[in-house]
Design a protein around this motif. Structure first.
Motif, PDB file in Angstrom:
ATOM      1  N   TYR A  40     -16.106  44.947  64.189  1.00  0.00           N
ATOM      2  CA  TYR A  40     -16.707  45.697  63.344  1.00  0.00           C
ATOM      3  C   TYR A  40     -17.918  45.505  63.764  1.00  0.00           C
ATOM      4  O   TYR A  40     -18.620  44.575  64.354  1.00  0.00           O
ATOM      5  CB  TYR A  40     -16.591  44.839  62.023  1.00  0.00           C
ATOM      6  CG  TYR A  40     -17.658  45.447  60.955  1.00  0.00           C
ATOM      7  CD1 TYR A  40     -16.964  46.660  60.105  1.00  0.00           C
ATOM      8  CD2 TYR A  40     -18.758  45.034  60.688  1.00  0.00           C
ATOM      9  CE1 TYR A  40     -18.012  46.958  59.327  1.00  0.00           C
ATOM     10  CE2 TYR A  40     -19.562  45.681  59.701  1.00  0.00           C
ATOM     11  CZ  TYR A  40     -19.241  46.753  58.990  1.00  0.00           C
ATOM     12  OH  TYR A  40     -20.167  47.236  58.053  1.00  0.00           O
ATOM     13  N   PHE A  57     -18.938  43.314  54.959  1.00  0.00           N
ATOM     14  CA  PHE A  57     -17.756  43.888  55.114  1.00  0.00           C
ATOM     15  C   PHE A  57     -16.901  42.728  54.861  1.00  0.00           C
ATOM     16  O   PHE A  57     -16.893  41.598  55.337  1.00  0.00           O
ATOM     17  CB  PHE A  57     -17.552  44.307  56.469  1.00  0.00           C
ATOM     18  CG  PHE A  57     -16.504  44.763  57.121  1.00  0.00           C
ATOM     19  CD1 PHE A  57     -15.906  46.033  56.481  1.00  0.00           C
ATOM     20  CD2 PHE A  57     -15.335  43.913  57.730  1.00  0.00           C
ATOM     21  CE1 PHE A  57     -14.614  46.328  57.017  1.00  0.00           C
ATOM     22  CE2 PHE A  57     -14.159  44.328  58.115  1.00  0.00           C
ATOM     23  CZ  PHE A  57     -13.701  45.633  57.558  1.00  0.00           C
ATOM     24  N   ILE A 140     -17.237  47.624  52.032  1.00  0.00           N
ATOM     25  CA  ILE A 140     -18.305  47.571  52.622  1.00  0.00           C
ATOM     26  C   ILE A 140     -19.695  47.480  51.842  1.00  0.00           C
ATOM     27  O   ILE A 140     -19.573  48.513  50.828  1.00  0.00           O
ATOM     28  CB  ILE A 140     -18.524  48.701  53.638  1.00  0.00           C
ATOM     29  CG1 ILE A 140     -17.290  48.873  54.656  1.00  0.00           C
ATOM     30  CG2 ILE A 140     -19.762  48.866  54.233  1.00  0.00           C
ATOM     31  CD1 ILE A 140     -17.159  50.130  55.627  1.00  0.00           C
ATOM     32  N   ILE A 163     -21.789  52.744  61.045  1.00  0.00           N
ATOM     33  CA  ILE A 163     -20.719  51.676  61.006  1.00  0.00           C
ATOM     34  C   ILE A 163     -19.576  51.929  61.822  1.00  0.00           C
ATOM     35  O   ILE A 163     -19.118  53.067  61.850  1.00  0.00           O
ATOM     36  CB  ILE A 163     -20.431  51.698  59.521  1.00  0.00           C
ATOM     37  CG1 ILE A 163     -21.597  51.297  58.475  1.00  0.00           C
ATOM     38  CG2 ILE A 163     -19.423  50.680  59.165  1.00  0.00           C
ATOM     39  CD1 ILE A 163     -21.472  51.443  57.015  1.00  0.00           C
TER      40      ILE A 163
END
Length: 181
Positions: A40, A57, A140, A163
């Motif tokens: 991520y 997240f 998120i 992202i």
């Protein structure tokens, strides 16, 4: 909320009280799959008035998954797999998020979780387990469901840009550095 004041053009802004978005769900289960590698990454700009724990997240729910959060200018990530490995593993970059935009990355590849800020690895720990599949949605900027890592629904305050979630790639240090530049 969207703003033109992003790192690269527009960005998503979060007010710290009631904004975030759900990722995954019945139509898109990619964030619910079993994983042995994942990454991520995003650019974040923390609201300077933000205090306390703020989620960036979260995926996996109350017994397994990955959570990424800020706390007093520190970046933290934690991974857990159905309680099999005890309380999970946390990596921390203390005081790494002062002023302006920062590129943050958490990468898990087979046995190690790594935390990067601005393309530099700042912490890593061994976590010798894969994440099991789960049915919880992911959030998120807020907590969508439950997580054993953060005890309250602590909305992110600030902005996010670019992202990324890679469910089949534990990116290399050079790939992460490229994303951060």
């Amino acid at each position: 909320t969207f703003t033109a004041d992003g790192k690269f053009g527009g960005a998503v802004t979060f007010n710290g009280t009631n904004q975030g978005f759900q990722a995954g769900g019945a139509q898109d289960t990619i964030l619910q799959n079993a994983e042995s590698v994942l990454t991520y990454a995003s650019w974040i700009r923390i609201d300077p008035t933000q205090s306390g724990t703020r989620l960036i997240f979260e995926e996996g729910g109350s017994t397994n998954g990955l959570t990424l959060w800020t706390d007093g200018g520190s970046m933290n990530a934690r991974i857990l797999n159905n309680g099999v490995t005890g309380p999970g593993v946390t990596v921390t970059a203390a005081g790494a998020l002062t002023g302006g935009w920062h590129h943050i990355t958490v990468s898990y590849s087979y046995s190690t979780i790594r935390l990067y800020v601005d393309g530099v690895e700042l912490d890593s720990k061994v976590f010798a387990a894969s994440l099991n599949a789960h049915s919880d949605n992911s959030g998120i900027g807020y907590l969508d469901g439950s997580t054993p890592f953060v005890t309250a629904n602590t909305f992110f305050s600030g902005a996010m840009d670019e992202i990324y979630y890679f469910d089949d790639a534990g990116l290399t240090a050079s790939q992460i550095a490229s994303l951060a530049n």
